[in-house]
Write a protein that holds these residues in place. Sequence first.
Motif, PDB file in Angstrom:
ATOM      1  N   HIS A 240      12.650 -64.400 -29.297  1.00 38.23           N
ATOM      2  CA  HIS A 240      11.215 -64.303 -28.970  1.00 38.23           C
ATOM      3  C   HIS A 240      10.379 -64.803 -30.153  1.00 38.23           C
ATOM      4  O   HIS A 240       9.381 -65.499 -29.967  1.00 38.23           O
ATOM      5  CB  HIS A 240      10.838 -62.845 -28.684  1.00 38.23           C
ATOM      6  CG  HIS A 240      11.042 -62.430 -27.262  1.00 38.23           C
ATOM      7  ND1 HIS A 240      10.089 -62.571 -26.296  1.00 38.23           N
ATOM      8  CD2 HIS A 240      12.114 -61.867 -26.638  1.00 38.23           C
ATOM      9  CE1 HIS A 240      10.536 -62.110 -25.140  1.00 38.23           C
ATOM     10  NE2 HIS A 240      11.762 -61.671 -25.315  1.00 38.23           N
TER      11      HIS A 240
ATOM     12  N   HIS B 241       5.915 -55.038 -17.681  1.00 37.62           N
ATOM     13  CA  HIS B 241       6.779 -55.392 -18.806  1.00 37.62           C
ATOM     14  C   HIS B 241       6.322 -54.681 -20.078  1.00 37.62           C
ATOM     15  O   HIS B 241       7.134 -54.189 -20.875  1.00 37.62           O
ATOM     16  CB  HIS B 241       6.780 -56.918 -18.988  1.00 37.62           C
ATOM     17  CG  HIS B 241       7.802 -57.397 -19.964  1.00 37.62           C
ATOM     18  ND1 HIS B 241       7.499 -58.219 -21.010  1.00 37.62           N
ATOM     19  CD2 HIS B 241       9.138 -57.158 -20.065  1.00 37.62           C
ATOM     20  CE1 HIS B 241       8.597 -58.467 -21.708  1.00 37.62           C
ATOM     21  NE2 HIS B 241       9.600 -57.844 -21.156  1.00 37.62           N
TER      22      HIS B 241
ATOM     23  N   HIS C  88      18.193 -61.296 -29.354  1.00 37.20           N
ATOM     24  CA  HIS C  88      17.126 -61.386 -28.356  1.00 37.20           C
ATOM     25  C   HIS C  88      15.747 -61.383 -29.012  1.00 37.20           C
ATOM     26  O   HIS C  88      14.891 -62.211 -28.705  1.00 37.20           O
ATOM     27  CB  HIS C  88      17.254 -60.225 -27.356  1.00 37.20           C
ATOM     28  CG  HIS C  88      15.983 -59.940 -26.649  1.00 37.20           C
ATOM     29  ND1 HIS C  88      15.098 -58.967 -27.070  1.00 37.20           N
ATOM     30  CD2 HIS C  88      15.390 -60.531 -25.587  1.00 37.20           C
ATOM     31  CE1 HIS C  88      14.045 -58.955 -26.274  1.00 37.20           C
ATOM     32  NE2 HIS C  88      14.191 -59.887 -25.369  1.00 37.20           N
TER      33      HIS C  88
HETATM   34 CU1  CUO Z   1      11.429 -57.700 -22.170  1.00 32.02          CU
HETATM   35 CU2  CUO Z   1      12.620 -60.181 -24.023  1.00 32.02          CU
HETATM   36  O1  CUO Z   1      11.053 -59.452 -23.160  1.00 32.02           O
HETATM   37  O2  CUO Z   1      12.797 -58.182 -23.506  1.00 32.02           O
END
Ligand code: CUO
Length: 681
Positions: A358, A193, A354
């Motif tokens: 977070h 990631h 998005h």
């Molecule tokens: Cu990869 Cu929210 O974590 O985009």
Amino acid sequence: LPTQGKRQPRNGKAADVDVNLFSTLEKRISESHPIVFEVGTRVGGSEPPPQRLTLARSIPRGTVFSIFVKSHRLAAKELCDYFMEASSVQELRQRVEEVRGLVNEKLFIFALSFVIIRKPEMRHLRLPSIVEIFPCMFVPVTTVSEMEQEARKSTPDQEIVVTEYGPEFSSTHLKPEHRVAYWREDYGINSHHWHWHLVYPVDLGVMRDRKGELFFYMHQQMLARYDMDRLSVGLNRVQKLSNWRIPIPDGYFPKLTINNAGQTWGSRQDNSLVQDYRREDFGLLPFDVSELEQWHSRIMDAIHQGYLVDHDGNQTRLTDNVKPPEKRGIDLLGDTVEADSSISLNSLFYGDLHNMGHVVISAIHDPDYAHRENLGVMSDTATAMRDPVFYRWHKYIDDIFQEYKVIQPPYTTEELSLSSVEVVSVAVESQGQKNQLITGWSTRDFEASRGLDFNADKPVMVRLTHLNHHPFVYSIKLQAANSGSLPKEVTVRIFMAPKLNERGVEMSFMEQRLLWAEMDRFTHDLKPGLNHILRSSTSSSITNSNEFTFRDLEERPNPDNPGAPENTLFNFCGCGWPQHMLLPRGKQEGMPFELFVMVTDWNQDKVAQPDGACSCSAAASFCGILDALYPDARPMGFPFDRRPMPMLLNRPVGRASDLTRLSNIAMQDITITFTNAQITQ
Ligand code: CUO
């Protein structure tokens, strides 16, 4: 360290080491050998001019660096640009030396990694796994201090100290969510990631082909895989986090530190409520939860009206039926939903949904910074996936994309079929067994002592436990017509999904649709008649087996084949799903899964690549190809990204197996059995 063969001390003679580093580094560049960058030691060097890097220097060392925060992205851009301006490795060396002790450590590694990927002449340089650079992001603080103590106790002739970590990860069985902690806290998943967001950054002046669409697809696939493992351990699929006015039941206590100075990540109590954001430590304006709701509502309006509105009021239609260079609607939406960035069509209007999700979730424990607590792990791409709320948040984001996808025209028979090819049979074989796959546990050693956050001058290894499986082979038989209309090459697409839902019932097409995990995608030269394809699980187009440790880099410099792609593209290829997590865990009594194999005409799938495109195809399904276009013209997730035409399904409860009436599609039941035993690699 510039090490090849012999390990050098981290502390004490640091200056000598670094002088050594760069002369060695330059020599190796000329020899096209791989290089390991020193990451752990600050030595002399002059500072950059004061007017340079003011943003980069504004993020304190030892604190959170978050690419979800706009001001941090701008700081990263400044530092990346500074490194990118270097016209030689020598100049990069000088610049790295100048800033190493001045900027935030995470920012430093991010920018260094960025430049090594982006500058063709720098691609010989190598960084070891992010696990070894920042062990404290992957290993609990208690394990890190235990390792430091062991190192102090050991005698000088003891080469390494190994401390095992896991499989009891960060909580107890009192919490059902703990059952999938092995998945969330897997080093390879978190490392992937981090790499993905490095190769698909926002606001760094990088325009990558179909970035928005891949943001949707890669994260949707991670959710599908997480849900497969949840079903394996008797948990329900993830519920989206759509109501921020009620508390979040599951807390998270990461037990990790941000750096070796003991700065801890913020944690979240059970039943915490998302709050308006009022912190001043990230240069963000006060921000209300209602703004997230407003942005969401505007994006939903755009989906249902069929167009986005740009800054000048112009409409850009949203459809996936486009001809290049027009962007697919999902690509535009991905960029718009992800971040307030230069590639969003209208960030003032559609916001920063998005990313700010977070941020507000990671500030839930201290939204006004009254307690001077750091943000939680959701703020960092290397740690966010450890937290159960990550998946609830991304399910919510994915739900937006799915809202768009289900109103796209269903796939027609013509789009799905390839009548000149029949998939006669599909099987997987492993350890002499047919259609029976086995999972269990394995361990991998990392050298924690050379990272940025470790206080020991002896080599100390940490042994991490992870899920694994016995490798397997797909055996696929195709019957190709003997006519002239036969495609020369075909694309073989392999997916896998659980056969049964939480209640033990077979799923309809629509219920199972989001559980299909891509396993592999590759091309095959078709010959008339019978074609027998054998394909190893280790060749998967989603996985990456190229993540190296310090020791791998020392011991396997590959001097005989210096130009090999696996050398030159190592850093890019750090992106990719970990091979050991290719399969879901399955159940001890065996769990039924379905394999779905579809063959399509490569002529319709292929993408004309620019001259000089790299041949690196590791993990291309999730990470694309360096300096090249995404290597599949179909929408990502095809054929499960949309519904098929109703007549292709046996309504009203059509199943994916209904599609096997098309000759180019076949399915096979398989069983995955979890053994709870060691799997040796
Ligand atoms: Cu990869 Cu929210 O974590 O985009």
